[in-house]
Design a protein around this motif. Structure first.
Motif, short mmCIF file in Angstrom:
data_model
loop_
_atom_site.label_atom_id
_atom_site.label_comp_id
_atom_site.label_asym_id
_atom_site.label_seq_id
_atom_site.Cartn_x
_atom_site.Cartn_y
_atom_site.Cartn_z
N GLY A 91 0.68 -1.06 0.10
CA GLY A 91 0.04 -0.08 0.03
C GLY A 91 0.69 1.49 -0.03
N VAL A 92 2.27 0.96 -0.03
CA VAL A 92 2.93 2.32 0.17
C VAL A 92 3.32 2.51 -1.41
CG1 VAL A 92 5.05 3.62 0.98
CG2 VAL A 92 3.70 1.97 2.33
N VAL A 93 2.92 3.87 -1.80
CA VAL A 93 3.36 4.32 -3.45
C VAL A 93 4.42 5.16 -3.33
CG1 VAL A 93 2.26 4.90 -5.58
CG2 VAL A 93 0.95 3.51 -3.93
N PRO A 94 5.53 5.02 -4.29
CA PRO A 94 6.49 6.04 -4.26
C PRO A 94 6.08 7.08 -4.96
CG PRO A 94 6.77 4.22 -5.68
CD PRO A 94 5.72 3.65 -4.78
N THR A 95 6.44 8.30 -4.56
CA THR A 95 6.04 9.40 -5.32
C THR A 95 7.30 10.30 -5.66
OG1 THR A 95 5.45 10.74 -3.38
CG2 THR A 95 3.87 9.57 -4.50
N GLU A 96 7.33 10.95 -6.68
CA GLU A 96 8.38 12.02 -6.97
C GLU A 96 7.84 13.44 -7.50
OE1 GLU A 96 12.14 10.81 -8.96
OE2 GLU A 96 11.59 8.84 -8.50
N PRO A 97 8.47 14.49 -7.63
CA PRO A 97 7.92 15.88 -8.36
C PRO A 97 7.87 15.49 -9.70
CG PRO A 97 9.69 16.33 -6.45
CD PRO A 97 9.76 14.94 -6.70
N GLY A 98 6.84 15.74 -10.50
CA GLY A 98 6.73 15.72 -11.55
C GLY A 98 5.20 16.15 -12.33
N ALA A 99 5.28 16.32 -13.69
CA ALA A 99 3.77 16.43 -14.18
C ALA A 99 3.29 15.05 -14.68
CB ALA A 99 4.21 17.17 -15.50
N LEU A 100 3.82 14.18 -15.34
CA LEU A 100 3.32 12.82 -15.59
C LEU A 100 4.45 11.90 -15.55
CD1 LEU A 100 1.53 13.74 -19.04
CD2 LEU A 100 0.49 13.35 -16.73
N ALA A 101 4.02 10.57 -15.43
CA ALA A 101 5.04 9.61 -15.29
C ALA A 101 5.00 8.67 -16.26
CB ALA A 101 5.02 8.87 -13.94
N THR A 122 8.82 27.60 -17.74
CA THR A 122 9.13 28.87 -18.39
C THR A 122 8.02 29.08 -19.67
OG1 THR A 122 11.47 28.97 -17.74
CG2 THR A 122 10.80 30.34 -19.60
N ALA A 123 8.05 27.94 -20.35
CA ALA A 123 7.34 27.71 -21.70
C ALA A 123 5.90 27.69 -21.40
CB ALA A 123 7.62 26.76 -22.66
N GLY A 124 5.47 26.81 -20.56
CA GLY A 124 4.13 26.70 -20.28
C GLY A 124 3.49 25.56 -20.99
N CYS A 125 4.42 24.85 -21.49
CA CYS A 125 3.98 23.60 -22.00
C CYS A 125 5.30 22.57 -22.32
CB CYS A 125 3.18 23.80 -23.50
SG CYS A 125 3.80 24.61 -24.67
N VAL A 126 5.19 21.49 -22.65
CA VAL A 126 6.12 20.61 -22.81
C VAL A 126 5.95 19.48 -23.82
CG1 VAL A 126 5.54 19.16 -20.99
CG2 VAL A 126 7.97 19.27 -21.33
N ALA A 127 7.26 19.01 -24.53
CA ALA A 127 7.18 17.84 -25.61
C ALA A 127 8.12 16.89 -25.34
CB ALA A 127 6.88 18.35 -26.97
N GLY A 140 11.48 -2.15 -29.64
CA GLY A 140 10.03 -2.36 -29.86
C GLY A 140 9.17 -1.64 -29.87
N LEU A 141 9.36 0.02 -29.66
CA LEU A 141 8.47 0.82 -29.62
C LEU A 141 8.81 1.99 -30.68
CD1 LEU A 141 5.99 2.34 -28.32
CD2 LEU A 141 7.46 3.23 -26.53
N SER A 142 8.07 2.09 -31.61
CA SER A 142 8.31 3.34 -32.60
C SER A 142 8.25 4.60 -31.71
CB SER A 142 7.42 3.23 -33.67
OG SER A 142 5.91 3.25 -33.26
N PRO A 143 8.76 5.72 -32.34
CA PRO A 143 8.91 7.07 -31.70
C PRO A 143 7.42 7.39 -31.48
CG PRO A 143 10.37 7.02 -33.32
CD PRO A 143 9.92 5.69 -33.45
N THR A 144 7.25 7.87 -30.22
CA THR A 144 5.92 8.40 -29.98
C THR A 144 6.04 9.75 -29.20
OG1 THR A 144 5.01 6.13 -29.42
CG2 THR A 144 3.81 7.84 -28.61
N LEU A 145 5.10 10.85 -29.42
CA LEU A 145 5.21 12.22 -29.13
C LEU A 145 4.56 12.24 -27.53
CD1 LEU A 145 6.06 15.05 -29.66
CD2 LEU A 145 4.17 15.38 -30.86
N LEU A 146 4.80 12.99 -26.51
CA LEU A 146 4.28 13.22 -25.37
C LEU A 146 4.17 14.82 -25.47
CD1 LEU A 146 5.64 10.54 -22.93
CD2 LEU A 146 3.76 10.30 -24.61
N ALA A 147 2.84 15.37 -25.41
CA ALA A 147 3.02 16.82 -25.16
C ALA A 147 1.82 17.32 -24.22
CB ALA A 147 2.74 17.47 -26.65
N TRP A 148 1.77 18.33 -23.42
CA TRP A 148 0.75 18.84 -22.69
C TRP A 148 1.15 20.05 -22.14
CZ3 TRP A 148 4.51 15.10 -21.11
CH2 TRP A 148 5.37 15.50 -19.94
N ALA A 202 -3.97 11.38 -22.62
CA ALA A 202 -4.52 12.84 -23.17
C ALA A 202 -3.02 13.41 -23.97
CB ALA A 202 -5.19 14.02 -22.35
N ALA A 203 -2.05 13.06 -23.27
CA ALA A 203 -0.71 13.54 -23.53
C ALA A 203 -0.06 12.91 -24.62
CB ALA A 203 0.23 13.91 -22.43
N VAL A 204 -0.59 11.65 -25.16
CA VAL A 204 0.02 10.77 -26.16
C VAL A 204 -0.47 11.48 -27.45
CG1 VAL A 204 0.23 8.74 -26.90
CG2 VAL A 204 0.32 9.16 -24.64
#
Length: 525
Positions: free
Chosen positions: A172-182, A243-248, A255-263, A301-303
């Motif tokens: 039941g103990v879930v590790p956390t770190e600062p970030g936007a998405l994981a 600074t930018a207000g958005c990220v990519a 085995g995974l082709s390039p994929t874009l993340l943006a939010w 939503a970010a994929v």
């Protein structure tokens, strides 16, 4: 005379037999029993296996020379290092082992390389034993070969998949770190993931980026990849660009082709987020296996799809001018004057050589219709640095540009490139005129194209209204407009927005708008 080697003799040496016994005991009794910590049992098999494997390999191949025995040790170390450093190599060995009665499951762990000195121990101790005259014991030696082969094959036998948590975050103990998405590894194996952020020199307009990330971005805008080894059930926190207000990010894996993340940073602000698959905070982007066993990124939503390698065909009327089209002049300029023009030679690419008496020839590239000078004219030349002031076409950014001003008795030519347009007030005339209102907006229906640096170029329409303009007029690159009251004729050579751009890429990506224009006044002020 050197006695020939026989690798089978080493199989009855106490070091080899002891290592074989330790290998079997560790794999089948100690691992998972709780008697010793997992960190110790994991390394015991590595040390013991590296003593057992080279002599066993040499015996199976019937090697009898010092060189052959050295290559057996070298091959053992190389394979051991490769499967502990490269998930791709580990998976390849797993696939080969799957064709045998002893399938393997290999855990990629670079820290296992600490066991490599065991190879040196095996070489120092067992090599003399291979050369020592001993009574032949063929039955015992064959038994050692069989037992050693079984022990080595069984040491990496697959186990049941671990639960989606680790020893430090179950219960039941879930590790956390600062970030936007994981980015979460929901598979049962380790995954080497490569993550490419945008370059530090890239500036973005967030509404443009987020409206259509796949089309707005180019792969050239991303920095080299950082590689991360994700354990099963664990996650990699992805950070915002505050600074930018958005990220990519552009991600890929074996085995995974390039994929874009943006939010947007406002949609997913930085906070403590779960970095394990047993967390339920809605901030996880799952790495999963599809129905074909291929690695994929789960829905979020970010994929988005990765930017295409090449831009799609440009809509009619939406192409930016070729990069060779523009305003240019030679340097150093013959500043001052007056200088007598001895001749003007124009080329098909709208570049003109102005031959001056007792001066080096000056070159200037402007539209042919904007070149008013000819032999016999007396001209004065000045170069302008444009900074400061208020220009609506700069859309709130600091004005920045360079200009070339050439005057004769009958004409004034002002060529300007930067985020401002050529205008009457820049000529320094003693008879100033009021300025028309100038506005620019993105050309309708144009998604834009990318230049060689990946910057997004969207054509602009420049509107003139008010003073000296009978009715509102819009110009695109390559068009011209003659204004009333002696204001002159504006030639628009380039006009494009760069809402996403690499500011470190020449020639003009410092601002979000770029213009190249010429103003020709027919009567010298």
């Amino acid at each position: 005379m050197e006695r020939p080697f026989a690798a089978r003799r080493a199989l009855l040496h106490p070091l080899w037999l002891g290592s074989l016994a330790l290998l079997a005991l560790n794999d089948h009794v100690l691992k998972g029993a709780g008697i010793l910590p997992g960190a110790i049992t994991g390394k015991l098999s590595d040390f013991a296996g590296l003593v057992v494997a080279p002599a066993l390999l040499a015996a199976l191949l019937r090697l009898s020379s010092r060189r052959g025995l050295f290559l057996a040790h070298l091959a053992t170390g190389a394979v051991f290092a490769a499967i502990n450093l490269s998930p791709a190599v580990a998976r390849a060995f797993e696939a080969l082992a799957a064709l045998t009665p002893f399938p393997w499951q290999i855990t990629v762990d670079p820290t296992d390389l600490v066991a490599l000195p065991a190879l040196a121990l095996a070489w120092q101790v067992l090599l003399p034993a291979m050369q020592r005259p001993l009574p032949e014991r063929p039955v015992a030696q064959r038994a050692a070969v069989v037992l050693g082969s079984l022990a080595c094959a069984a040491t990496s036998e697959p186990v049941d998949p671990p639960p989606p948590c680790g020893p430090d975050f179950c219960g039941g103990v879930v590790p956390t770190e600062p970030g936007a998405l994981a980015l979460l590894n929901t598979t049962t194996g380790e995954r080497l993931v490569r993550v490419r952020p945008l370059k530090d020199t890239v500036e973005v307009d967030c509404p443009t980026l987020l409206a259509d990330p796949e089309s707005a971005l180019s792969r050239e805008l991303f920095a080299p990849a950082d590689a991360w080894l994700l354990q099963a059930g664990r996650g990699l926190p992805l950070q915002n660009n505050e600074t930018a207000g958005c990220v990519a990010y552009l991600i890929d894996a074996d085995g995974l082709s390039p994929t874009l993340l943006a939010w947007s940073s406002s949609t997913f602000p930085t906070q403590q987020i779960a970095t394990a698959t047993n967390g339920e905070d809605g901030r996880g982007i799952p790495l999963t296996l599809d129905s074909n066993g291929k690695l994929s990124v789960g829905p979020h939503a970010a994929v988005f799809k990765a930017p295409a390698l090449e831009d799609p065909p440009v809509a009619p009327g939406c192409a930016s001018p070729d990069e060779t089209v523009g305003i240019e002049w030679s340097t150093p300029l013959p500043v001052g004057g007056p200088w007598l023009v001895e001749g003007v030679t124009s080329s098909p690419d709208d570049c003109h050589a102005i031959e001056l008496q007792n001066k080096a020839t000056m070159y200037i590239c402007v539209p042919g219709s904007a070149m008013p000078f000819q032999a016999g004219d007396s001209i004065e030349v000045n170069e302008l640095e444009i900074a400061g002031g208020s220009y609506t076409e700069a859309v709130g950014e600091a004005p920045s540009g360079k200009g070339l001003l050439i005057r004769s008795a009958t004409h004034t030519l002002l060529a300007v490139r930067g985020n401002v347009l050529a205008r009457y007030e820049l000529t320094g005339s003693s008879e100033p005129l009021s300025e028309p209102t100038i506005e620019s907006e993105l050309a309708k229906g144009c998604a834009g194209t990318h230049d060689a640096c990946g910057s997004l170029l969207v054509p602009l329409e420049v509107g003139y209204l008010g003073d000296h303009v009978p009715s509102i007029t819009f110009l695109r690159a390559g068009k011209s407009l003659t204004l009333a009251d002696g204001y002159g004729t504006v030639h628009l050579v380039r006009a494009e927005a760069m809402p996403i751009r690499d500011t470190d890429c020449p020639p003009f990506a410092r601002a979000s708008r770029h213009y190249e224009s010429v103003l020709v006044i027919n009567a010298g002020p």
